[in-house]
Design a protein around this motif. Structure first.
Motif, mmCIF file in Angstrom:
data_model
loop_
_atom_site.group_PDB
_atom_site.id
_atom_site.type_symbol
_atom_site.label_atom_id
_atom_site.label_comp_id
_atom_site.label_asym_id
_atom_site.label_seq_id
_atom_site.Cartn_x
_atom_site.Cartn_y
_atom_site.Cartn_z
ATOM 1 N N PHE A 54 0.848 -1.167 -0.043
ATOM 2 C CA PHE A 54 -0.016 0.049 0.080
ATOM 3 C C PHE A 54 0.735 1.171 -0.136
ATOM 4 O O PHE A 54 0.600 2.129 -0.603
ATOM 5 N N THR A 55 2.209 1.278 0.677
ATOM 6 C CA THR A 55 2.813 2.454 0.764
ATOM 7 C C THR A 55 3.543 2.756 -0.584
ATOM 8 O O THR A 55 3.920 3.799 -0.997
ATOM 9 N N ALA A 56 3.599 1.617 -1.268
ATOM 10 C CA ALA A 56 4.269 1.780 -2.618
ATOM 11 C C ALA A 56 3.185 1.983 -3.518
ATOM 12 O O ALA A 56 3.586 2.515 -4.665
ATOM 13 N N ILE A 57 2.069 1.550 -3.567
ATOM 14 C CA ILE A 57 1.172 1.933 -4.678
ATOM 15 C C ILE A 57 0.828 3.277 -4.980
ATOM 16 O O ILE A 57 0.752 3.685 -6.099
ATOM 17 N N ILE A 58 0.595 4.203 -4.042
ATOM 18 C CA ILE A 58 0.570 5.501 -4.068
ATOM 19 C C ILE A 58 1.679 6.127 -5.168
ATOM 20 O O ILE A 58 1.099 6.728 -6.263
ATOM 21 N N PRO A 59 2.879 6.260 -5.030
ATOM 22 C CA PRO A 59 3.925 6.838 -5.879
ATOM 23 C C PRO A 59 3.703 6.025 -7.338
ATOM 24 O O PRO A 59 3.944 6.560 -8.258
ATOM 25 N N LEU A 60 3.488 4.842 -7.079
ATOM 26 C CA LEU A 60 3.266 4.006 -8.456
ATOM 27 C C LEU A 60 2.145 4.455 -9.218
ATOM 28 O O LEU A 60 2.555 4.696 -10.643
ATOM 29 N N ILE A 61 1.198 4.709 -8.812
ATOM 30 C CA ILE A 61 -0.261 5.145 -9.487
ATOM 31 C C ILE A 61 0.413 6.353 -10.230
ATOM 32 O O ILE A 61 -0.090 6.615 -11.346
ATOM 33 N N PHE A 62 0.628 7.232 -9.407
ATOM 34 C CA PHE A 62 1.125 8.727 -9.978
ATOM 35 C C PHE A 62 2.034 8.568 -11.000
ATOM 36 O O PHE A 62 1.916 9.066 -11.983
ATOM 37 N N PHE A 63 3.216 7.913 -10.939
ATOM 38 C CA PHE A 63 4.114 7.847 -12.058
ATOM 39 C C PHE A 63 3.750 6.977 -13.034
ATOM 40 O O PHE A 63 3.988 7.305 -14.423
ATOM 41 N N THR A 64 3.027 5.974 -13.077
ATOM 42 C CA THR A 64 2.616 5.262 -14.285
ATOM 43 C C THR A 64 1.458 5.906 -15.203
ATOM 44 O O THR A 64 1.608 6.050 -16.470
ATOM 45 N N ILE A 65 0.470 6.719 -14.571
ATOM 46 C CA ILE A 65 -0.469 7.399 -15.047
ATOM 47 C C ILE A 65 0.163 8.743 -15.797
ATOM 48 O O ILE A 65 0.019 9.018 -17.184
ATOM 49 N N ALA A 66 1.070 9.450 -15.042
ATOM 50 C CA ALA A 66 1.434 10.660 -15.388
ATOM 51 C C ALA A 66 2.552 10.403 -16.500
ATOM 52 O O ALA A 66 2.412 11.014 -17.413
ATOM 53 N N SER A 67 3.245 9.598 -16.295
ATOM 54 C CA SER A 67 4.363 9.199 -17.498
ATOM 55 C C SER A 67 3.489 8.785 -18.477
ATOM 56 O O SER A 67 4.152 9.082 -19.840
ATOM 57 N N SER A 68 2.630 7.937 -18.627
ATOM 58 C CA SER A 68 1.913 7.355 -19.756
ATOM 59 C C SER A 68 1.079 8.727 -20.639
ATOM 60 O O SER A 68 1.299 8.644 -21.892
ATOM 61 N N ILE A 69 0.635 9.452 -19.745
ATOM 62 C CA ILE A 69 -0.301 10.637 -20.444
ATOM 63 C C ILE A 69 0.920 11.548 -21.094
ATOM 64 O O ILE A 69 0.624 12.158 -21.965
ATOM 65 N N GLY A 70 1.831 11.809 -20.217
ATOM 66 C CA GLY A 70 2.977 12.685 -20.935
ATOM 67 C C GLY A 70 3.709 12.153 -22.015
ATOM 68 O O GLY A 70 4.239 13.156 -22.780
ATOM 69 N N SER A 71 3.775 10.774 -22.284
ATOM 70 C CA SER A 71 4.340 10.250 -23.498
ATOM 71 C C SER A 71 3.728 9.982 -24.791
ATOM 72 O O SER A 71 4.092 9.675 -25.668
ATOM 73 N N LEU A 72 2.181 10.483 -24.519
ATOM 74 C CA LEU A 72 1.214 10.326 -25.749
ATOM 75 C C LEU A 72 2.006 11.331 -26.631
ATOM 76 O O LEU A 72 2.152 12.631 -26.305
ATOM 77 N N PHE A 177 11.502 12.737 -15.724
ATOM 78 C CA PHE A 177 11.869 12.447 -14.208
ATOM 79 C C PHE A 177 10.426 11.459 -14.138
ATOM 80 O O PHE A 177 10.656 10.438 -13.492
ATOM 81 N N LEU A 178 9.393 11.603 -14.867
ATOM 82 C CA LEU A 178 8.202 10.817 -14.591
ATOM 83 C C LEU A 178 8.476 9.319 -15.114
ATOM 84 O O LEU A 178 8.227 8.441 -14.720
ATOM 85 N N ASN A 179 9.144 9.314 -16.309
ATOM 86 C CA ASN A 179 9.443 7.788 -16.756
ATOM 87 C C ASN A 179 10.390 7.217 -15.831
ATOM 88 O O ASN A 179 10.228 6.136 -15.755
ATOM 89 N N SER A 180 11.449 7.992 -15.388
ATOM 90 C CA SER A 180 12.449 7.258 -14.623
ATOM 91 C C SER A 180 11.908 6.828 -13.201
ATOM 92 O O SER A 180 11.876 5.731 -12.771
ATOM 93 N N GLY A 181 10.918 7.750 -12.802
ATOM 94 C CA GLY A 181 10.199 7.449 -11.337
ATOM 95 C C GLY A 181 9.453 6.032 -11.718
ATOM 96 O O GLY A 181 9.067 5.274 -10.727
ATOM 97 N N ASN A 182 8.731 5.993 -12.853
ATOM 98 C CA ASN A 182 7.915 4.821 -13.129
ATOM 99 C C ASN A 182 8.623 3.516 -13.112
ATOM 100 O O ASN A 182 8.397 2.597 -12.609
ATOM 101 N N GLU A 183 10.036 3.724 -13.589
ATOM 102 C CA GLU A 183 10.913 2.380 -13.629
ATOM 103 C C GLU A 183 11.336 1.960 -12.397
ATOM 104 O O GLU A 183 11.385 0.892 -12.116
ATOM 105 N N VAL A 184 11.502 3.221 -11.548
ATOM 106 C CA VAL A 184 12.149 2.704 -10.067
ATOM 107 C C VAL A 184 10.976 2.174 -9.366
ATOM 108 O O VAL A 184 11.125 1.278 -8.446
ATOM 109 N N MET A 185 9.734 2.638 -9.576
ATOM 110 C CA MET A 185 8.762 2.051 -8.543
ATOM 111 C C MET A 185 8.402 0.708 -8.859
ATOM 112 O O MET A 185 8.062 -0.137 -8.253
ATOM 113 N N LYS A 186 8.584 0.576 -10.522
ATOM 114 C CA LYS A 186 8.231 -1.008 -10.775
ATOM 115 C C LYS A 186 9.393 -2.058 -10.160
ATOM 116 O O LYS A 186 9.056 -2.969 -9.845
ATOM 117 N N GLU A 187 10.605 -1.454 -10.037
ATOM 118 C CA GLU A 187 11.504 -2.439 -9.315
ATOM 119 C C GLU A 187 11.352 -2.419 -8.057
ATOM 120 O O GLU A 187 11.682 -3.484 -7.463
#
Length: 417
Positions: A54-72, A177-187
């Motif tokens: 649960f503590t990791a889910i919050i930043p994971l959701i932020f980075f996955t959504i924000a990076s995906s939208i930003g990459s469109l 930064f968003l893309n890097s954060g997404n990769e870090v949270m996945k790891e």
């Protein structure tokens, strides 16, 4: 000869995480059956695992959504994607509710339900406008960091991603930064999931030890009906959805990669805690990044096939308690409306919220003090398989969304590349 020797090892290596997860769950279930309530001693192991998730889910959701939208590449693509997501989510929720209604028609509930005296959560009465405001927004930034504000966080993440998309070259560093954060949270989630066999095993042990005996009480018939039709919906309709998404290849791809998300959903009883497993599975299934990183985090709080079906069985049980006819057309239409609302507003945490029960009881005019405890007990006991359909429904929906947005050859093109 050497190749034949290596094949079993590579097969075990491929499915080692699933095998260990199954071993943990089976061991936990056996402990729960043998020691009953005494197994609560190891429950903290399960709680620690869930808390880490649960503590990791919050930043994971932020980075996955924000990076995906930003990459469109095109902002117009975002509006079309939203329309497809809403259509698929709404369609599967209504289909699941209709399947459960058919089950109640085929096997009517004509028994008296014992209304147990259980403590009720303190409910705060707010106006409709205040409830909507609280659901969609947070009054301060730090409140976005709570999973209780999941929908507000998702909306905020969309806005950040869209703002970074519109900023053009000036926002390139932030998008990186968003893309890097997404990769870090996945790891990070991969590291946490290494403890899943112990954590889920302990959680399973607690569920079996505490709730197992209640399944054979007065609620046996509605629970049996619910579990039977949920299993039918899971196997038959999810297979149909997979075939619609990608033909035979879609069918085999879905079931080949669906074991870990299914077991995680059953073990945690949380759609939100299953997001990492869903994201990993949908990636293996070939779902495009921009689809899976939006549809799955968005589906966790908003898309709930299992909750839709549980709403129907709860309403049917309450009608049986008071000797009312559940088969009236207007009653059924109202029930379908309730299931859609429940799918949107019900939380993604274990046993979280009783908004759906309260809504149904209020709309149909039943006495709250008698009807709510029965609905709460049903809701608690159906939680595992309801979460399975809720969470797994996001994975299969992502395949359907990819089929509509990318065309009929999306999966074969992915496999070929």
């Amino acid at each position: 000869m050497s190749e034949e020797i290596l094949k079993p090892k590579s097969l075990f290596k491929t499915y080692s995480s699933i095998i260990w997860l199954l071993c943990g769950i089976i061991a936990g279930s056996i402990l729960g059956l043998v020691f009953g309530e005494g197994v609560s001693v190891i429950k903290p192991l399960g709680d620690i695992f869930l808390n880490l998730l649960f503590t990791a889910i919050i930043p994971l959701i932020f980075f996955t959504i924000a990076s995906s939208i930003g990459s469109l590449e095109k902002s117009e693509k975002l509006g079309r994607l939203f329309f497809i997501i809403v259509t698929v989510f709404l369609g599967t929720v209504l289909v699941s509710a209709i399947v459960m209604i058919a089950g109640v028609f085929l096997f009517p509930i004509h028994q008296d339900i014992i209304v147990s005296k259980i403590p009720l959560e303190e409910m705060q009465t707010m106006s409709g406008g205040s409830q909507i405001t609280q659901l969609l927004t947070a009054s301060d930034f730090y409140e976005l960091l709570s999973r209780k504000s999941m929908l507000a966080l998702i909306i905020f993440s969309f806005m950040i991603g869209f703002a970074s998309l519109r900023s053009g070259e000036k926002g390139e560093s932030f998008r990186s930064f968003l893309n890097s954060g997404n990769e870090v949270m996945k790891e990070l989630l991969n590291i946490i999931m290494k403890t899943a066999p112990v954590g889920l095993g302990a959680y399973f042990a607690y569920q079996v030890g505490i709730f197992g005996p209640q399944l054979f009480g007065a609620y046996a018939k509605p629970l049996g009906l619910y579990y039977a039709f949920c299993t039918f919906y899971f196997i038959v309709f999810f297979s149909l959805y997979a075939f619609m998404a990608g033909g035979r290849l879609g069918f085999t791809t879905f079931w080949k990669n669906n074991i870990t998300p299914a077991l995680t959903a059953l073990g945690t009883c949380s759609s939100i805690a299953t997001i990492p497993a869903n994201l990993a599975a949908s990636e293996k299934m070939g779902v495009p990044k921009y689809v899976r990183n939006v549809a799955i985090p968005l589906g966790a709080p908003l898309h709930k096939d299992g909750s839709s079906m549980s709403s129907i069985i709860k309403i049917a049980v309450i009608f049986a308690m008071f000797g009312k006819d559940f088969t009236d057309p207007m009653t059924l239409v109202t029930a379908l409306g309730i299931t859609v609302i429940v799918s949107v507003v019900e939380g993604g945490i274990p046993n979280g919220g009783y908004i759906g029960e309260i809504l149904a009881i209020t709309i149909y005019g039943f006495p709250m003090e008698q009807a709510l405890p029965a609905a709460m007990i049903i809701g608690t006991l159906v939680d595992p398989i309801a979460t399975l359909l809720n969470a797994n429904g996001d994975v299969i929906s992502s395949m359907l969304i990819a089929r509509i947005s990318e065309g009929k050859n999306w999966l074969s093109n992915t496999v070929s590349t």
